[in-house]
Design an enzyme around this catalytic site. Sequence first.
Site, PDB file in Angstrom:
ATOM      1  N   GLU A  56       0.829  -1.207   0.000  1.00  0.00           N
ATOM      2  CA  GLU A  56       0.000   0.000   0.000  1.00  0.00           C
ATOM      3  C   GLU A  56       0.867   1.262   0.000  1.00  0.00           C
ATOM      4  O   GLU A  56       0.686   2.184   0.787  1.00  0.00           O
ATOM      5  CB  GLU A  56      -0.950   0.009   1.206  1.00  0.00           C
ATOM      6  CG  GLU A  56      -1.985  -1.097   1.152  1.00  0.00           C
ATOM      7  CD  GLU A  56      -2.893  -1.120   2.359  1.00  0.00           C
ATOM      8  OE1 GLU A  56      -2.603  -0.424   3.340  1.00  0.00           O
ATOM      9  OE2 GLU A  56      -3.918  -1.826   2.318  1.00  0.00           O
ATOM     10  N   GLU A  67      -9.176  -4.800  -1.365  1.00  0.00           N
ATOM     11  CA  GLU A  67      -9.759  -4.568  -0.041  1.00  0.00           C
ATOM     12  C   GLU A  67     -11.101  -3.852  -0.160  1.00  0.00           C
ATOM     13  O   GLU A  67     -11.153  -2.651  -0.415  1.00  0.00           O
ATOM     14  CB  GLU A  67      -8.811  -3.745   0.855  1.00  0.00           C
ATOM     15  CG  GLU A  67      -7.576  -4.506   1.273  1.00  0.00           C
ATOM     16  CD  GLU A  67      -6.767  -3.788   2.349  1.00  0.00           C
ATOM     17  OE1 GLU A  67      -7.301  -2.824   2.949  1.00  0.00           O
ATOM     18  OE2 GLU A  67      -5.613  -4.189   2.579  1.00  0.00           O
TER      19      GLU A  67
END
Length: 836
Positions: free
Chosen positions: A168, A237
């Site tokens: 990320e 996600e």
Amino acid sequence: MKIMSCFYCNFKFIFLAFTAIWITAMSSSLTAVDAINVSTGSVTYDRRSLIINGQRKLLISASIHYPRSVPAMWPGLVQLAKEGGVDVIETYVFWNGHEISPDNYYFGGRYDLVKFCKIVQQAGMYMILRIGPFVAAEWNFGGLPVWLHYVPGTTFRTDSEPFKVENEYGYYENAYGEGGKRYALWAAKMALSQNTGVPWIMCQQYDAPDPVIDTCNSFYCDKFKPINPNKPKIWTENWPGWFKTFGARDPHRPAEDVAYSVARFFQKGGSVQNYYMYHGGTNFGRTAGGPFITTSYDYDAPIDEYGLARFPKWGHLKELHKVIKLCEHALLNNDPTLLSLGPLQEADVYQDASGACAAFLANMDDKNDKVVQFRNSSYHLPAWSVSILPDCQNVVFNTAKVGCQTSVVNMAPVDLHPTASSPKRDIKSLQWEIFKERAGVWGVADFTNNGFVDHINTTKDTTDYLWYTTSISVDKEEDLLRNSGTAMLLVESKGHAMHVFINQKLQGLASGNGTVPQFKFRTPITLKAGKNEIALLSMTVGLQTAGSFYEWIGAGPTSVKVEGFKSGTLDLSACTWTYKIGLQGEHLRIHKSYNLNSKIWAPTSEPPKQQPLTWYKAVVDAPPGNEPVALDMIHMGKGMAWLNGQEIGRYWPRKSSKYEKCVTRCDYRGKFNPDKCFTGCGEPTQRWYHVPRSWFKPSGNVLIIFEETGGDPSQIRFSMRKVSGACGHLSEDHPYFDVENLQGSEIVNDKNRATLSLKCPTNTTISAVKFASFGNPTGTCGSYVQGDCHDSNSASLVEKVCLNQNECELEMSSANFNMKLCPSTVKKLAVEVNCS
């Protein structure tokens, strides 16, 4: 190759194989993996999807983090996900759980990654392994070992030679300048050079180089497009809920909105969707990060913290997954035709020459229902919903229409019973032992320093606790002594929490919160003539999880002053402070299983109440039955708990403000954010703490509590998580098909009526009907109200069909109900039953 080197996989490794787990990327370190039958098949991709063994695949994935549950729970969790329509299990790999200190590796217990992978394999499912090893995930220090920060020359998340790992990164790359760009490019090249044979993905990475696939993390990803049009659209996600922090409210995301986001993603060309989390689990021990992340990581996920399906969310998404799978061939082998059905209404139609056809009708209006025309037929679309037509004709599923039951779940209290060997078995005869900590330096001081040291740099996260102690002398002529010796202590701290002891007495406490860990506070203190000892117990509540340069964020006091002296304010910040790392009980390891019979424990006829810095021990039986178990700590202050040497974790029944905004019912319509649907105002963020059943012995279980501020241990209880009832609320126009067994060719011929299904847990039956009304009932589970249109035979019919049954079905037809009632009204059936 060292495990640290194995983990140099800087972003999310998509680790896919059919029926067998392919794990060669870690085989040199995980020697046990040699026993796995390696059968990798072929995994590639095109612009539309991942391609496994030559076939395009539409995949539903579920995040289940292996160390956030226990091995005894893993098979049930994986199976429940599979029953929910999931194809793939996804997990991070948590470096700081596997390499506790340099070259000190651990792959046992909750960290037995190989065993977890084998369980997924045995279930016939795929796996996405996000090796990280930086994971964020609200996990302590983002999953990186704290010792890594102290390797010379290390800077996290940039092209620092000792540090080459990531996850990320797109959010933070710019903060590191050109070093960040070089680092991201190096990370991709390094991963590709491993020749793993499967695709690599980088989530939230807006400059991912070919052939790495960039992916989306968000509450909604329908508008996301990969930077390269030749890559598939992957959602790594989808957050079906949110995490909690101590002292904050409890966030919830409605099932209708989660389903809406998933349907929109596949409507707009998505092919892989992962729920983060599908089972959140528990941050056992000191694994919670944040700071201030709760021990519970329930996440309002489809499977709750204790391993139970959360209805209606789990059931509603199960139906959605089945219906999307009916559309798989049409979705993956055709480009959509976009049709406008109104200002905020649209259809995406996937059709090929063979006749396969699937349509998604969306109403993006977050306030108003709409009736639209599609292929010469009218369709009612509730606000903020998607209707799925697997044959381009029949609505088999609408995201806003929840047809499955809502479970009624209670925490049933159970007294702590003395172990079977005790002469008496009632709670009053429970034998407690205690050990009292000294406030301040115990034993020999670790060091002294003029001024403050950083808490984290000093403890290196070997403990939550660091004592800062000094002393001041008060002249007997000081005016404040005439005022009961009261002065004012002023403290400023980088975080996270602190208890103030003056002359061994607790006189103040303060903390930051999940938004602002730093704090300032003023507290009155009582001084005496002569020498006064000031002992500050500084505490961390989980280390920083993520962010640019997050490893440099510190904790501990930065300023300490005392007001009230004739000479003015006394600044102690630069004085000589004496330091002691951790607690004496920790040093003696009295909570460890091999030390549970230590002679330092003192028996007591009754455990002391409201006494700070106290360790408590009791030997208890396991609660009866097989339901999940929790420890009810509502009457305690703040501390840590263990059972048989296993770390239950931090407890802190800290209350949220009663003046904040909470809702009784969440409006699913409109974009969700974590602040939208809170409950629990004025209540403890976390009252119950999961104790896995597998940690219990039939008797002789040693429960240990360390209480920091004072509580009433006689009020500690076990609680069993029980499904005590079920509710259903269905309208007669609800699309009803036997989704479980439905095939595309059967859709047109299915003429069944809307049917309400209710089911109690295994080995229980429906023992009572609390409410039943066919007509226009209103309200929600637990608070249904009969309307002015009501079939008076509703209750008797439901009792006849359902009483003493484990499950029952109530078809909304003239055979069961008066369908002629209120002819201009779309009638509904609402039922609530007890299970026992």
